[in-house]
Design a protein around this motif. Structure first.
Motif, PDB file in Angstrom:
ATOM      1  N   LEU A   1      10.723 -22.291  44.966  1.00 55.64           N
ATOM      2  CA  LEU A   1       9.963 -23.529  44.755  1.00 55.64           C
ATOM      3  C   LEU A   1      10.548 -24.684  45.553  1.00 55.64           C
ATOM      4  O   LEU A   1       9.799 -25.501  46.115  1.00 55.64           O
ATOM      5  N   GLU A   2      11.867 -24.758  45.630  1.00 50.78           N
ATOM      6  CA  GLU A   2      12.502 -25.810  46.427  1.00 50.78           C
ATOM      7  C   GLU A   2      12.102 -25.689  47.895  1.00 50.78           C
ATOM      8  O   GLU A   2      11.794 -26.688  48.550  1.00 50.78           O
ATOM      9  N   ARG A   3      12.080 -24.453  48.413  1.00 45.19           N
ATOM     10  CA  ARG A   3      11.683 -24.244  49.810  1.00 45.19           C
ATOM     11  C   ARG A   3      10.221 -24.630  50.027  1.00 45.19           C
ATOM     12  O   ARG A   3       9.864 -25.242  51.033  1.00 45.19           O
ATOM     13  N   VAL A   4       9.371 -24.300  49.071  1.00 45.16           N
ATOM     14  CA  VAL A   4       7.950 -24.651  49.187  1.00 45.16           C
ATOM     15  C   VAL A   4       7.790 -26.164  49.172  1.00 45.16           C
ATOM     16  O   VAL A   4       7.050 -26.730  49.996  1.00 45.16           O
ATOM     17  N   LEU A   5       8.477 -26.827  48.254  1.00 41.77           N
ATOM     18  CA  LEU A   5       8.383 -28.289  48.190  1.00 41.77           C
ATOM     19  C   LEU A   5       8.902 -28.935  49.466  1.00 41.77           C
ATOM     20  O   LEU A   5       8.305 -29.900  49.971  1.00 41.77           O
ATOM     21  N   GLU A   6       9.983 -28.407  50.001  1.00 43.74           N
ATOM     22  CA  GLU A   6      10.505 -28.935  51.264  1.00 43.74           C
ATOM     23  C   GLU A   6       9.489 -28.738  52.388  1.00 43.74           C
ATOM     24  O   GLU A   6       9.300 -29.623  53.226  1.00 43.74           O
ATOM     25  N   ALA A   7       8.817 -27.609  52.409  1.00 42.61           N
ATOM     26  CA  ALA A   7       7.812 -27.349  53.434  1.00 42.61           C
ATOM     27  C   ALA A   7       6.652 -28.340  53.321  1.00 42.61           C
ATOM     28  O   ALA A   7       6.151 -28.839  54.320  1.00 42.61           O
ATOM     29  N   PHE A   8       6.245 -28.634  52.084  1.00 42.07           N
ATOM     30  CA  PHE A   8       5.168 -29.615  51.894  1.00 42.07           C
ATOM     31  C   PHE A   8       5.616 -31.011  52.326  1.00 42.07           C
ATOM     32  O   PHE A   8       4.836 -31.770  52.914  1.00 42.07           O
ATOM     33  N   GLU A   9       6.862 -31.348  52.053  1.00 40.02           N
ATOM     34  CA  GLU A   9       7.363 -32.655  52.456  1.00 40.02           C
ATOM     35  C   GLU A   9       7.368 -32.780  53.976  1.00 40.02           C
ATOM     36  O   GLU A   9       7.001 -33.821  54.541  1.00 40.02           O
ATOM     37  N   VAL A  10       7.765 -31.727  54.659  1.00 41.19           N
ATOM     38  CA  VAL A  10       7.762 -31.730  56.119  1.00 41.19           C
ATOM     39  C   VAL A  10       6.332 -31.852  56.630  1.00 41.19           C
ATOM     40  O   VAL A  10       6.045 -32.624  57.546  1.00 41.19           O
ATOM     41  N   ALA A  11       5.411 -31.121  56.033  1.00 41.83           N
ATOM     42  CA  ALA A  11       4.010 -31.166  56.458  1.00 41.83           C
ATOM     43  C   ALA A  11       3.429 -32.564  56.228  1.00 41.83           C
ATOM     44  O   ALA A  11       2.688 -33.082  57.075  1.00 41.83           O
ATOM     45  N   ASP A  12       3.763 -33.182  55.105  1.00 43.08           N
ATOM     46  CA  ASP A  12       3.264 -34.528  54.832  1.00 43.08           C
ATOM     47  C   ASP A  12       3.825 -35.551  55.824  1.00 43.08           C
ATOM     48  O   ASP A  12       3.127 -36.479  56.209  1.00 43.08           O
ATOM     49  N   SER A  13       5.043 -35.357  56.232  1.00 43.97           N
ATOM     50  CA  SER A  13       5.650 -36.311  57.164  1.00 43.97           C
ATOM     51  C   SER A  13       5.049 -36.191  58.561  1.00 43.97           C
ATOM     52  O   SER A  13       5.138 -37.122  59.368  1.00 43.97           O
ATOM     53  N   LEU A  14       4.422 -35.075  58.884  1.00 43.72           N
ATOM     54  CA  LEU A  14       3.801 -34.892  60.193  1.00 43.72           C
ATOM     55  C   LEU A  14       2.428 -35.576  60.274  1.00 43.72           C
ATOM     56  O   LEU A  14       1.942 -35.826  61.372  1.00 43.72           O
ATOM     57  N   ASP A  15       1.837 -35.856  59.149  1.00 43.73           N
ATOM     58  CA  ASP A  15       0.508 -36.481  59.156  1.00 43.73           C
ATOM     59  C   ASP A  15       0.551 -37.929  59.528  1.00 43.73           C
ATOM     60  O   ASP A  15       1.247 -38.734  59.549  1.00 43.73           O
TER      61      ASP A  15
END
Length: 64
Positions: free
Chosen positions: A50-64
Motif C-alpha cells: 500500500l505504501e508503494r501504491v500511495l507513493e506511485a499515486f503521489e508521483v503521478a499527481d505531481s506530474l500533472d
C-alpha cells in the motif's frame, strides 16, 4: 481402606486427564501463535504494498 484406595485411584486418573488437557491446550496455543505470526508477516507485506501504491499515486499527481 479399599474406599480410600479407589478415591486415590480416581484422583490420579482425573489428574492424568487434566494434565493431558493442559498439554493439548498448550499445543493448540502454540499452533495459533504460529498462525498469528504468519498473519503479522502478511499484514506487513500488505502495508508495504500500500505504501508503494500511495507513493506511485503521489508521483503521478505531481506530474500533472
Amino acid at each position: 481402606m479399599d474406599r480410600l484406595e479407589k478415591q486415590v485411584g480416581t484422583m490420579r486418573e482425573t489428574y492424568g486427564q487434566v494434565k493431558q488437557r493442559i498439554v493439548d491446550a498448550e499445543e493448540q496455543i502454540n499452533e495459533m501463535q504460529e498462525d498469528v505470526d504468519g498473519l503479522d508477516d502478511e499484514f506487513d507485506e500488505v502495508a508495504r504494498t500500500l505504501e508503494r501504491v500511495l507513493e506511485a499515486f503521489e508521483v503521478a499527481d505531481s506530474l500533472d
